[in-house]
Design a protein around this motif. Structure first.
Motif, PDB file in Angstrom:
ATOM      1  N   GLU A  19       0.833  -1.207   0.000  1.00 22.23           N
ATOM      2  CA  GLU A  19       0.000   0.000   0.000  1.00 22.23           C
ATOM      3  C   GLU A  19       0.872   1.264   0.000  1.00 22.23           C
ATOM      4  N   ALA A  20       1.940   1.229   0.786  1.00 25.36           N
ATOM      5  CA  ALA A  20       2.836   2.384   0.822  1.00 25.36           C
ATOM      6  C   ALA A  20       3.483   2.606  -0.543  1.00 25.36           C
ATOM      7  N   TYR A  21       3.837   1.523  -1.208  1.00 29.71           N
ATOM      8  CA  TYR A  21       4.434   1.655  -2.548  1.00 29.71           C
ATOM      9  C   TYR A  21       3.441   2.256  -3.533  1.00 29.71           C
ATOM     10  N   LEU A  22       2.183   1.778  -3.459  1.00 29.85           N
ATOM     11  CA  LEU A  22       1.160   2.302  -4.358  1.00 29.85           C
ATOM     12  C   LEU A  22       0.857   3.772  -4.091  1.00 29.85           C
ATOM     13  N   GLU A  23       1.149   4.228  -2.884  1.00 27.56           N
ATOM     14  CA  GLU A  23       0.956   5.637  -2.541  1.00 27.56           C
ATOM     15  C   GLU A  23       2.163   6.495  -2.929  1.00 27.56           C
ATOM     16  N   GLY A  24       3.166   5.873  -3.545  1.00 28.89           N
ATOM     17  CA  GLY A  24       4.292   6.634  -4.054  1.00 28.89           C
ATOM     18  C   GLY A  24       5.569   6.542  -3.238  1.00 28.89           C
ATOM     19  N   GLN A  25       5.574   5.800  -2.173  1.00 22.72           N
ATOM     20  CA  GLN A  25       6.768   5.667  -1.340  1.00 22.72           C
ATOM     21  C   GLN A  25       7.619   4.515  -1.882  1.00 22.72           C
ATOM     22  N   THR A  26       8.451   4.781  -2.840  1.00 21.40           N
ATOM     23  CA  THR A  26       9.229   3.738  -3.504  1.00 21.40           C
ATOM     24  C   THR A  26      10.353   3.194  -2.640  1.00 21.40           C
ATOM     25  N   GLY A  27      10.686   3.852  -1.569  1.00 21.35           N
ATOM     26  CA  GLY A  27      11.736   3.365  -0.679  1.00 21.35           C
ATOM     27  C   GLY A  27      11.363   2.103   0.074  1.00 21.35           C
ATOM     28  N   VAL A  28      10.073   1.754   0.075  1.00 22.33           N
ATOM     29  CA  VAL A  28       9.659   0.546   0.793  1.00 22.33           C
ATOM     30  C   VAL A  28      10.127  -0.723   0.102  1.00 22.33           C
ATOM     31  N   VAL A  29      10.537  -0.612  -1.162  1.00 25.50           N
ATOM     32  CA  VAL A  29      11.076  -1.784  -1.859  1.00 25.50           C
ATOM     33  C   VAL A  29      12.345  -2.252  -1.156  1.00 25.50           C
ATOM     34  N   ASP A  30      13.161  -1.324  -0.720  1.00 22.52           N
ATOM     35  CA  ASP A  30      14.384  -1.684   0.007  1.00 22.52           C
ATOM     36  C   ASP A  30      14.050  -2.329   1.350  1.00 22.52           C
ATOM     37  N   VAL A  31      12.999  -1.843   1.990  1.00 11.88           N
ATOM     38  CA  VAL A  31      12.562  -2.437   3.264  1.00 11.88           C
ATOM     39  C   VAL A  31      12.109  -3.867   3.040  1.00 11.88           C
ATOM     40  N   ALA A  32      11.298  -4.089   1.998  1.00 14.17           N
ATOM     41  CA  ALA A  32      10.816  -5.438   1.694  1.00 14.17           C
ATOM     42  C   ALA A  32      11.973  -6.374   1.361  1.00 14.17           C
ATOM     43  N   ALA A  33      12.942  -5.883   0.596  1.00 14.52           N
ATOM     44  CA  ALA A  33      14.102  -6.707   0.244  1.00 14.52           C
ATOM     45  C   ALA A  33      14.940  -7.019   1.479  1.00 14.52           C
ATOM     46  N   GLY A  34      14.933  -6.128   2.450  1.00 18.10           N
ATOM     47  CA  GLY A  34      15.703  -6.346   3.671  1.00 18.10           C
ATOM     48  C   GLY A  34      15.170  -7.482   4.531  1.00 18.10           C
ATOM     49  N   PHE A  35      13.876  -7.767   4.408  1.00 17.75           N
ATOM     50  CA  PHE A  35      13.307  -8.870   5.190  1.00 17.75           C
ATOM     51  C   PHE A  35      13.951 -10.200   4.834  1.00 17.75           C
ATOM     52  N   PHE A  36      14.171 -10.420   3.544  1.00 11.99           N
ATOM     53  CA  PHE A  36      14.681 -11.712   3.100  1.00 11.99           C
ATOM     54  C   PHE A  36      16.033 -11.613   2.401  1.00 11.99           C
ATOM     55  N   GLY A  37      16.722 -10.516   2.577  1.00 13.37           N
ATOM     56  CA  GLY A  37      17.968 -10.333   1.875  1.00 13.37           C
ATOM     57  C   GLY A  37      19.210 -10.756   2.633  1.00 13.37           C
ATOM     58  N   GLY A  38      19.115 -10.915   3.933  1.00 15.30           N
ATOM     59  CA  GLY A  38      20.314 -11.184   4.706  1.00 15.30           C
ATOM     60  C   GLY A  38      20.579 -12.658   4.937  1.00 15.30           C
ATOM     61  N   PRO A  39      21.794 -12.988   5.352  1.00 18.58           N
ATOM     62  CA  PRO A  39      22.140 -14.385   5.588  1.00 18.58           C
ATOM     63  C   PRO A  39      21.453 -14.961   6.830  1.00 18.58           C
ATOM     64  N   LEU A  40      21.102 -14.127   7.801  1.00 23.98           N
ATOM     65  CA  LEU A  40      20.457 -14.657   9.006  1.00 23.98           C
ATOM     66  C   LEU A  40      19.066 -15.214   8.718  1.00 23.98           C
ATOM     67  N   ILE A  41      18.316 -14.538   7.862  1.00 23.93           N
ATOM     68  CA  ILE A  41      16.979 -15.029   7.551  1.00 23.93           C
ATOM     69  C   ILE A  41      17.064 -16.314   6.736  1.00 23.93           C
ATOM     70  N   LEU A  42      18.075 -16.426   5.893  1.00 18.84           N
ATOM     71  CA  LEU A  42      18.277 -17.667   5.138  1.00 18.84           C
ATOM     72  C   LEU A  42      18.617 -18.811   6.088  1.00 18.84           C
ATOM     73  N   LEU A  43      19.491 -18.558   7.040  1.00 16.51           N
ATOM     74  CA  LEU A  43      19.831 -19.569   8.041  1.00 16.51           C
ATOM     75  C   LEU A  43      18.605 -19.947   8.864  1.00 16.51           C
ATOM     76  N   TYR A  44      17.840 -18.943   9.282  1.00 18.90           N
ATOM     77  CA  TYR A  44      16.631 -19.176  10.079  1.00 18.90           C
ATOM     78  C   TYR A  44      15.625 -20.028   9.306  1.00 18.90           C
ATOM     79  N   ALA A  45      15.389 -19.681   8.053  1.00 21.34           N
ATOM     80  CA  ALA A  45      14.436 -20.426   7.237  1.00 21.34           C
ATOM     81  C   ALA A  45      14.918 -21.853   6.981  1.00 21.34           C
ATOM     82  N   THR A  46      16.206 -22.026   6.768  1.00 23.63           N
ATOM     83  CA  THR A  46      16.753 -23.359   6.518  1.00 23.63           C
ATOM     84  C   THR A  46      16.636 -24.238   7.753  1.00 23.63           C
ATOM     85  N   VAL A  47      17.017 -23.708   8.906  1.00 23.32           N
ATOM     86  CA  VAL A  47      16.939 -24.489  10.142  1.00 23.32           C
ATOM     87  C   VAL A  47      15.490 -24.829  10.469  1.00 23.32           C
TER      88      VAL A  47
END
Length: 132
Positions: A19-47
């Protein structure tokens, strides 16, 4: 239990970010990518996926060894978890869900059949417990 935080991100954070993106806040794409972009979340999901699969496989072995539940239901039950935890394709994920639904239904019917056929026992009395 361990995958619930990941589903929470999909269920609550992503719609708000969309919704924030549709309202013109394009910076939220980086926030969304940050959820699943790091090695800790990959380790967490794998375990969590490995533990989830291990639990289902162990329960499948218990179903196979039981003399009450249909043995064949153990195989699709055990196979469903890795397909759901590590979906390589959408088709395999759907296959895992179908295997879980079919085997879960057969297991539930088997348990229901056994509990309705089980004899009803009177609870032990205090005198019987004292003698034991």
């Amino acid at each position: 239990g361990l995958v619930l935080p990941l589903f929470g991100i999909f269920g609550f954070a992503y719609p708000a970010l969309g919704e924030a993106y549709l309202e013109g806040q394009t910076g939220v794409v980086d926030v969304a990518a940050g959820f699943f972009g790091g090695p800790l979340i990959l380790l967490y999901a794998t375990v969590s996926g490995l533990l989830y699969s291990t639990g289902f496989i162990a329960f499948g072995v218990a179903i196979w060894r039981s003399r009450i539940l249909p043995k064949w239901s153990a195989v699709p039950f055990a196979l469903s978890a890795p397909l759901l935890a590590f979906p390589l394709t959408f088709t395999l994920e759907v296959l895992g869900a179908v295997l879980l639904a079919v085997s879960g239904t057969v297991i539930a019917l088997g348990v229901r059949r056994q509990t309705s056929a089980a004899p009803v026992l009177d609870p032990p009395t205090r005198e019987a417990a004292a003698k034991a």
